[in-house]
Write a protein that holds these residues in place. Structure first.
Motif, PDB file in Angstrom:
ATOM      1  N   GLY A 170       0.920  -1.350  -0.022  1.00 14.43           N
ATOM      2  CA  GLY A 170      -0.068   0.130  -0.187  1.00 14.43           C
ATOM      3  C   GLY A 170       0.839   1.220  -0.138  1.00 14.43           C
ATOM      4  N   ILE A 171       1.341   1.802   1.196  1.00 17.08           N
ATOM      5  CA  ILE A 171       2.108   2.975   1.456  1.00 17.08           C
ATOM      6  C   ILE A 171       3.161   2.722   2.475  1.00 17.08           C
ATOM      7  CG2 ILE A 171       0.585   3.823   3.057  1.00 17.08           C
ATOM      8  CD1 ILE A 171       1.076   6.524   1.821  1.00 17.08           C
ATOM      9  N   ALA A 172       4.151   3.190   2.224  1.00 15.81           N
ATOM     10  CA  ALA A 172       5.405   3.190   3.252  1.00 15.81           C
ATOM     11  C   ALA A 172       5.031   3.965   4.559  1.00 15.81           C
ATOM     12  CB  ALA A 172       6.682   3.751   2.537  1.00 15.81           C
ATOM     13  N   PHE A 173       5.454   3.559   5.703  1.00 11.26           N
ATOM     14  CA  PHE A 173       5.207   3.993   6.788  1.00 11.26           C
ATOM     15  C   PHE A 173       5.723   5.421   6.843  1.00 11.26           C
ATOM     16  CE2 PHE A 173       6.773   4.848  10.994  1.00 11.26           C
ATOM     17  CZ  PHE A 173       5.262   4.913  12.034  1.00 11.26           C
ATOM     18  N   HIS A 174       7.096   5.580   6.442  1.00  9.61           N
ATOM     19  CA  HIS A 174       7.507   7.188   6.474  1.00  9.61           C
ATOM     20  C   HIS A 174       6.541   8.163   5.622  1.00  9.61           C
ATOM     21  CE1 HIS A 174       9.648   5.604   2.872  1.00  9.61           C
ATOM     22  NE2 HIS A 174       9.656   6.838   2.565  1.00  9.61           N
ATOM     23  N   GLU A 175       6.151   7.502   4.661  1.00  5.62           N
ATOM     24  CA  GLU A 175       5.305   8.235   3.749  1.00  5.62           C
ATOM     25  C   GLU A 175       3.852   8.603   4.419  1.00  5.62           C
ATOM     26  OE1 GLU A 175       4.994   6.167   0.156  1.00  5.62           O
ATOM     27  OE2 GLU A 175       6.911   6.834  -0.678  1.00  5.62           O
ATOM     28  N   ALA A 176       3.263   7.478   5.244  1.00  7.52           N
ATOM     29  CA  ALA A 176       1.934   7.705   5.787  1.00  7.52           C
ATOM     30  C   ALA A 176       1.946   8.780   7.185  1.00  7.52           C
ATOM     31  CB  ALA A 176       1.462   6.314   6.444  1.00  7.52           C
ATOM     32  N   MET A 177       3.317   8.441   7.836  1.00 10.34           N
ATOM     33  CA  MET A 177       3.544   9.594   8.794  1.00 10.34           C
ATOM     34  C   MET A 177       3.712  11.129   8.495  1.00 10.34           C
ATOM     35  SD  MET A 177       2.911   7.685  11.477  1.00 10.34           S
ATOM     36  CE  MET A 177       3.542   8.850  12.652  1.00 10.34           C
ATOM     37  N   TYR A 178       4.260  11.073   7.335  1.00  9.81           N
ATOM     38  CA  TYR A 178       4.667  12.373   6.912  1.00  9.81           C
ATOM     39  C   TYR A 178       3.497  12.952   6.312  1.00  9.81           C
ATOM     40  CZ  TYR A 178       6.166  16.159   3.396  1.00  9.81           C
ATOM     41  OH  TYR A 178       6.329  17.323   2.953  1.00  9.81           O
ATOM     42  N   ASN A 179       2.471  12.213   5.767  1.00 13.45           N
ATOM     43  CA  ASN A 179       1.008  12.847   5.109  1.00 13.45           C
ATOM     44  C   ASN A 179       0.303  13.083   6.539  1.00 13.45           C
ATOM     45  OD1 ASN A 179       1.889  12.789   2.516  1.00 13.45           O
ATOM     46  ND2 ASN A 179       0.942  10.494   2.262  1.00 13.45           N
ATOM     47  N   LEU A 180       0.507  12.273   7.566  1.00 12.64           N
ATOM     48  CA  LEU A 180      -0.270  12.576   8.902  1.00 12.64           C
ATOM     49  C   LEU A 180       0.112  13.858   9.450  1.00 12.64           C
ATOM     50  CD1 LEU A 180      -2.198  11.659  10.869  1.00 12.64           C
ATOM     51  CD2 LEU A 180      -0.306  10.400  12.012  1.00 12.64           C
ATOM     52  N   PHE A 181       1.300  14.115   9.668  1.00 14.18           N
ATOM     53  CA  PHE A 181       1.885  15.170  10.284  1.00 14.18           C
ATOM     54  C   PHE A 181       1.733  16.671   9.369  1.00 14.18           C
ATOM     55  CE2 PHE A 181       3.765  11.918  12.935  1.00 14.18           C
ATOM     56  CZ  PHE A 181       3.261  12.405  14.251  1.00 14.18           C
ATOM     57  N   ARG A 182       2.001  16.404   8.146  1.00  9.28           N
ATOM     58  CA  ARG A 182       2.333  17.449   7.298  1.00  9.28           C
ATOM     59  C   ARG A 182       0.844  18.115   6.709  1.00  9.28           C
ATOM     60  NH1 ARG A 182       2.681  21.555   4.912  1.00  9.28           N
ATOM     61  NH2 ARG A 182       4.322  22.167   3.336  1.00  9.28           N
ATOM     62  N   TYR A 183      -0.088  17.036   6.593  1.00 17.32           N
ATOM     63  CA  TYR A 183      -1.286  17.316   5.881  1.00 17.32           C
ATOM     64  C   TYR A 183      -2.505  16.906   6.851  1.00 17.32           C
ATOM     65  CZ  TYR A 183       1.730  18.000   1.850  1.00 17.32           C
ATOM     66  OH  TYR A 183       2.802  18.263   1.044  1.00 17.32           O
ATOM     67  N   GLY A 184      -2.360  16.042   7.873  1.00 14.72           N
ATOM     68  CA  GLY A 184      -3.350  15.665   8.678  1.00 14.72           C
ATOM     69  C   GLY A 184      -4.216  14.326   8.094  1.00 14.72           C
ATOM     70  N   TYR A 185      -3.392  13.629   7.155  1.00 15.94           N
ATOM     71  CA  TYR A 185      -4.327  12.532   6.430  1.00 15.94           C
ATOM     72  C   TYR A 185      -4.088  11.406   7.253  1.00 15.94           C
ATOM     73  CZ  TYR A 185      -4.169  15.397   2.084  1.00 15.94           C
ATOM     74  OH  TYR A 185      -4.246  16.581   1.279  1.00 15.94           O
ATOM     75  N   VAL A 186      -5.202  11.060   7.965  1.00 18.67           N
ATOM     76  CA  VAL A 186      -5.228   9.915   8.792  1.00 18.67           C
ATOM     77  C   VAL A 186      -5.380   8.636   8.012  1.00 18.67           C
ATOM     78  CG1 VAL A 186      -6.299   8.553  10.764  1.00 18.67           C
ATOM     79  CG2 VAL A 186      -6.157  11.041  10.561  1.00 18.67           C
ATOM     80  N   ALA A 187      -5.997   8.706   6.683  1.00 18.29           N
ATOM     81  CA  ALA A 187      -6.432   7.519   5.809  1.00 18.29           C
ATOM     82  C   ALA A 187      -5.161   6.703   5.461  1.00 18.29           C
ATOM     83  CB  ALA A 187      -7.230   7.908   4.570  1.00 18.29           C
ATOM     84  N   ASP A 188      -3.895   7.538   5.229  1.00 11.04           N
ATOM     85  CA  ASP A 188      -2.781   6.876   4.679  1.00 11.04           C
ATOM     86  C   ASP A 188      -2.122   5.976   5.879  1.00 11.04           C
ATOM     87  OD1 ASP A 188      -2.846   8.049   2.039  1.00 11.04           O
ATOM     88  OD2 ASP A 188      -1.585   9.484   2.609  1.00 11.04           O
ATOM     89  N   LEU A 189      -2.455   6.308   7.215  1.00  9.65           N
ATOM     90  CA  LEU A 189      -1.834   5.591   8.353  1.00  9.65           C
ATOM     91  C   LEU A 189      -2.614   4.499   8.361  1.00  9.65           C
ATOM     92  CD1 LEU A 189       0.342   4.938  10.388  1.00  9.65           C
ATOM     93  CD2 LEU A 189      -1.322   6.610  12.074  1.00  9.65           C
ATOM     94  N   LEU A 190      -4.109   4.473   8.317  1.00  3.60           N
ATOM     95  CA  LEU A 190      -4.717   3.215   8.568  1.00  3.60           C
ATOM     96  C   LEU A 190      -4.700   2.596   7.182  1.00  3.60           C
ATOM     97  CD1 LEU A 190      -8.216   5.106   9.406  1.00  3.60           C
ATOM     98  CD2 LEU A 190      -6.509   3.958  10.859  1.00  3.60           C
ATOM     99  N   SER A 191      -4.455   3.044   6.136  1.00  3.89           N
ATOM    100  CA  SER A 191      -4.073   1.926   4.984  1.00  3.89           C
ATOM    101  C   SER A 191      -2.866   1.062   5.116  1.00  3.89           C
ATOM    102  CB  SER A 191      -3.857   3.010   3.638  1.00  3.89           C
ATOM    103  OG  SER A 191      -3.695   2.140   2.554  1.00  3.89           O
ATOM    104  N   TRP A 192      -1.858   1.879   5.812  1.00  2.01           N
ATOM    105  CA  TRP A 192      -0.665   1.050   6.162  1.00  2.01           C
ATOM    106  C   TRP A 192      -0.936   0.136   7.070  1.00  2.01           C
ATOM    107  CZ3 TRP A 192       2.192   0.797  10.625  1.00  2.01           C
ATOM    108  CH2 TRP A 192       3.327   0.230  10.863  1.00  2.01           C
TER     109      TRP A 192
END
Length: 329
Positions: A170-192
Motif C-alpha cells: 500500500g504505502i510506506a510507513f514514513h510516507e504515511a507518517m509524513y502525510n499525517l503530520f504534514r497534511y493531517g491525512y489519517v487515511a494513509d496511516l490506516l491504509s498502512w
C-alpha cells in the motif's frame, strides 16, 4: 577497561562471522549451476559479445581472483551489480530495506502487546485454566509454520471476511507518517495498518509464543523471591507489586531476547514476504534466487548478516553495562 576489551572481542567475533558468511555465499555462487552471461546476454548468439561480457564482469578470471576482487569491493562498500535489474545492488537493498524493517518491527510490537500480558496472567494464575490456555496457545504458536498461518489468514480473514488486503504494502510507513503530520491525512496511516496487520501477525506468532513462555518463567522465578513477600507484607497492593517490581525485574532478560530476535525476524521474513507479496528484502531474495541473480543474493545475505551481528553486539554491550559480570566471560 574491561568493558572496552569485551566490546573489542565482540567486534572481532562479528568480523569473523561476517567473513564466514561472505566466504560461504561466494562458494555457493561458484558451485551453483548456470552461467551469469546467459542472464545478461539472453539469446545473443555472438560468442565475441558473450566473451566481452564475461571479461567485463571478471568471470574469465580464476575463482580465487574473483573472490579477492569481491572482498576488495566489499571493503569499499560496493556490493556489486545486478545481472537482471541492471543496477547497483546497494540501490536495490536501499529500496527494499525499509519494508523489511517495518515488518520486523511491527511483528515485534505484536509479540510484545500480546505476549507480556499473557505471560503475566499465566504466571499469576499458575495451574489454573488461564495458565493452561496460555501454555497451550504458546505451544500452538511455536508449532505453527509461518507460511501455513499466512495462507490461512489470507483465505479466512482477508478473502472470506474481507477485513484486510490479501497482499502488497500500500504505502510506506514514513510516507504515511509524513502525510499525517504534514497534511493531517489519517487515511494513509490506516491504509498502512491494514496492509501490515496480517504479515505482522504471521511473522510475530512464533515470537509471541516465545516471549509468553519467557515472561511466564521469569515471573514465576521472581514471585518466589523474598522481596515479593516483604513488599506484600508491608501492605502494598498485590497488583502494584506484580507489575511495578516483579514485571520490571522480569523485563531485563526479555529485552535481551527482543534485541536478539529482531535480527532473526529480519532474516526470517523471507517466507512471510513471499506469501503476502510484501516488497522487502525477503521477496527480493527469493526473486533473485530464482533468476540466478547472485550479486543481489549475496548482497542481501551479507546485509542481513551484518544487521544481525550489529544488533547482537549492541545487545551485548547494553547487557554488559547493566551487568558488569558479563565482561568477565
Amino acid at each position: 577497561m574491561a568493558f572496552g576489551k569485551f566490546l573489542i572481542r565482540r567486534l572481532l567475533q562479528g568480523v569473523f562471522v561476517i567473513w564466514g558468511v561472505v566466504t560461504i555465499t561466494f562458494a555457493l555462487r561458484a558451485l551453483s549451476p548456470g552461467d551469469p552471461v546467459n542472464l545478461i546476454a539472453g539469446q545473443v548468439p555472438d560468442q565475441s559479445t558473450r566473451d566481452q561480457i564475461r571479461q567485463d564482469l571478471g568471470l574469465d578470471q580464476p575463482m580465487y581472483v574473483q573472490y579477492f576482487d569481491y572482498l576488495g569491493n566489499l571493503l569499499t562498500g560496493n556490493l556489486g551489480y545486478s545481472y537482471n535489474q541492471r543496477r547497483a545492488v546497494n540501490d536495490i537493498i536501499a529500496q527494499h530495506f525499509a519494508a523489511t524493517v517495518e515488518l520486523a518491527v511491527a511483528a515485534t510490537v505484536v509479540a510484545i502487546v500480546i505476549a507480556i500480558p499473557l505471560g503475566v496472567v499465566s504466571a499469576t494464575r499458575r495451574d489454573q485454566p488461564a495458565d493452561y490456555a496460555a501454555t497451550l496457545g504458546s505451544l500452538v504458536g511455536i508449532s505453527t509454520p509461518n507460511f501455513w498461518l499466512g495462507i490461512m489468514l489470507i483465505l479466512i480473514v482477508a478473502m472470506q471476511v474481507g477485513v484486510f488486503p490479501t497482499s502488497g504494502r500500500g504505502i510506506a510507513f514514513h510516507e504515511a507518517m509524513y502525510n499525517l503530520f504534514r497534511y493531517g491525512y489519517v487515511a494513509d496511516l490506516l491504509s498502512w495498518l491494514s496492509y501490515i496487520t496480517l504479515p505482522a501477525i504471521t511473522l510475530g506468532t512464533y515470537f509471541t509464543a516465545l516471549i509468553t513462555r519467557l515472561t511466564r518463567s521469569g515471573m514465576i522465578d521472581e514471585l518466589g523471591k523474598p522481596y515479593v513477600t516483604a513488599t506484600e507484607a508491608k501492605g502494598l497492593p498485590r497488583t502494584l507489586v506484580r507489575y511495578k517490581h516483579v514485571l520490571r525485574n522480569t523485563l531485563i532478560p526479555i529485552i535481551t531476547v527482543l534485541g536478539l530476535q529482531l535480527g532473526t525476524l529480519m532474516g526470517g521474513a523471507v517466507i512471510t514476504e513471499e506469501v503476502f507479496n510484501w516488497p522487502g528484502l525477503g521477496q527480493m531474495f527469493i526473486t533473485s534466487l530464482r533468476n540466478g541473480d547472485w550479486p543481489v543474493v549475496q548482497g542481501i545475505v551479507l546485509f542481513i548478516a551484518v544487521a544481525f551481528v550489529l544488533i547482537n553486539i549492541l545487545v551485548d554491550a547494553l547487557y554488559a553495562r547493566l551487568n558488569p559480570q558479563v565482561t568477565d566471560r
